[in-house]
Design an enzyme around this catalytic site. Sequence first.
Site, PDB file in Angstrom:
ATOM      1  N   SER A  62     -26.827 -55.172  34.430  1.00 16.31           N
ATOM      2  CA  SER A  62     -26.938 -55.469  33.092  1.00 16.31           C
ATOM      3  C   SER A  62     -26.542 -54.245  32.297  1.00 16.31           C
ATOM      4  CB  SER A  62     -28.499 -55.509  33.012  1.00 16.31           C
ATOM      5  OG  SER A  62     -28.712 -55.372  31.218  1.00 16.31           O
ATOM      6  N   THR A  63     -26.005 -54.495  30.943  1.00 13.63           N
ATOM      7  CA  THR A  63     -25.583 -53.585  30.181  1.00 13.63           C
ATOM      8  C   THR A  63     -26.630 -52.916  29.304  1.00 13.63           C
ATOM      9  OG1 THR A  63     -25.227 -55.497  28.159  1.00 13.63           O
ATOM     10  CG2 THR A  63     -23.356 -54.984  29.780  1.00 13.63           C
TER      11      THR A  63
END
Lengths: 269, 365
Positions: A62-63
């Site tokens: 995830s960013t």
Amino acid sequence: MILKGRGLSKGTGEANLIVSSEPVSFLGGVDAKSGRIIDERSDVFGESIAGKVFAFPSGKGSTVGSYVLYGLVINDCAPVAILNERSEVVVTVGVIISGIPLVDCLDLSLLRTGDMVEVNGDEGSVNVEGVEEVHVVTSFLENEGKILLLKRSELVGTYQGMWAGISGYLEKGDEAVERAVIEIEEEVGISSPRLLKEGKPVSSRDENTLWVVHPFLFHVDSPKVKLDWEHKEHKWIPQSQIPEFETVPRLIKAFEAVVQGLRHEDGER
Amino acid sequence: MELLIALGDIYDATRLIPVTSVHISGASYKTIGDAGLKFLSEICKGCHTKAKSTVNPIGMDRERYEEMKVTEEFVSKQKEIIDHYKSLGVLDSWTCTPYLIGNRPGLGEDIAWAESSAVVFANSVLGARTNREGGPSALASSITGLTPDYGLHREDNRKGNALFELDFELEEKDFASLGSFAGEICGTRTPYFRNLSASEDNLKTLSAALASSGSVSMFHVEGLTPEWKLGYEEDCEKVTVERKDLEEIANSWNTNDSPNLIAFGCPHCSTAELKRIADMLRDGWKGPELWVCTSREACRKAPDSVQEIDKQGKVLCDTCVIVSSVEDFSETVATNSGKASTYLPSLCKQKTMFDDMETLIRRFQ
């Protein structure tokens, strides 16, 4: 020992190391409130990275991970520094906004959980305390396309009974290639071998020693060898058979390094 | 700006380039917490977006949050986060599928997107150009309208460098497992799939799974995605995908078979998916609580489907199961998403049950 990498996020820090061999997603992987690793699939599941230097190959997932890093700092449970093999943007962004030093381009196989390390993000260096760097030369001899392997005797100090090239300690002030030639003469009784190639040094870690092997490849005109006390057996083998032997650590890596190494056209050393 | 320049320096960019579109991640109070809220309150003050910008899902449906059993504190903190983003002038989006609600850049456009699944979709399916931005760097691009010119903004770096060949036809649920399988092998590399036929919804699923098991930013499907002709590096790793590889992954996602909740919409459902779910639910529903997560925009476009689903379950907008506080009332979630199956155990302490949409609905109907 001092490892050189690339400093991506500035600052310095000193702490015990925790090493994971797997890429990390900070979102879902690390609890921002405690610094604990919460990904059950991680090889450091349940450990805390708070106040430690955290080494892992690369970021993943995830960013939103950047915010988890920021949260670790705000919640006072951040790692003192991060070490990566190759940086990944989500982690890089996270450490920059949070002021956590990060050094990448490192060979993590040289580091161990529990090592006391001093990270310098400005210079891109990592000092591992209590680990001594020992330089050795390892020479491979070639005759009619075959490579010489030697079985180490019971009288040598390290790696008894294992197969190796011709090696010796590099003393301070020694020129590596000269040391290699001296060892060849001493260990197998061959003088004036012709230098074919020189490889980039290969490092490996064995407890509190960092072995730095400087690999060479020489051609010899005759397969006749005269072993000294350091070895008890020799074999000329095709290079493809090296993996079949029980060798000293990273002998294959040293051989690969020399194969890819600089070619010496003049051959006179 | 400093963050963008620092990134540019690290990755050897020689300049900053303008972007036409930005997508920002980090909007759920659950995932960014008080630290993220503090960061946003400092950064957003007095700033305004310079490029079309959408934002990721938040931790609740802005209208139906009471039905989601969230605490009052959560609601108030979440609203603060929304207000910070709104003060920047972002589109009223709150979705992980910006490309389904009008933020849909075209072939060759330089953009700066966060949200790992959307990054992969934008590069691969739309042919737009973005690196895998972290939430804060996408935010910085929204405010400045710029991004450092490196990585996937350059055509040289957009070739495949791991080849995956398939010799069997994929079923719907296989796209999630395939993504997870290839993502883990690839790490940061770009997979090139051969012999794969897929709908846009399948590619959405594949994108999300690829990005959750690895840090893939782009893939190609031979004969299908817009830049597949860039090909793959000749000397790259070649993998033959076997059915058992995908089955192994699907099995690892099945850790319990009595879910408290069935959740679809990770990534957010398209209108086509809403319609499929609605059609199946016309046959009735006896199963556990059902959440169908989507964007408010998709809801507006498919009012009949939404009405039908709402009779049996809940259509939730602005949010999704993994950024919600599902752990407050559930222990096991059934889902058709590889991404959700990856994050639910760690982020929401859930056991998972994984299968395709139709199998899950029919089983509990």
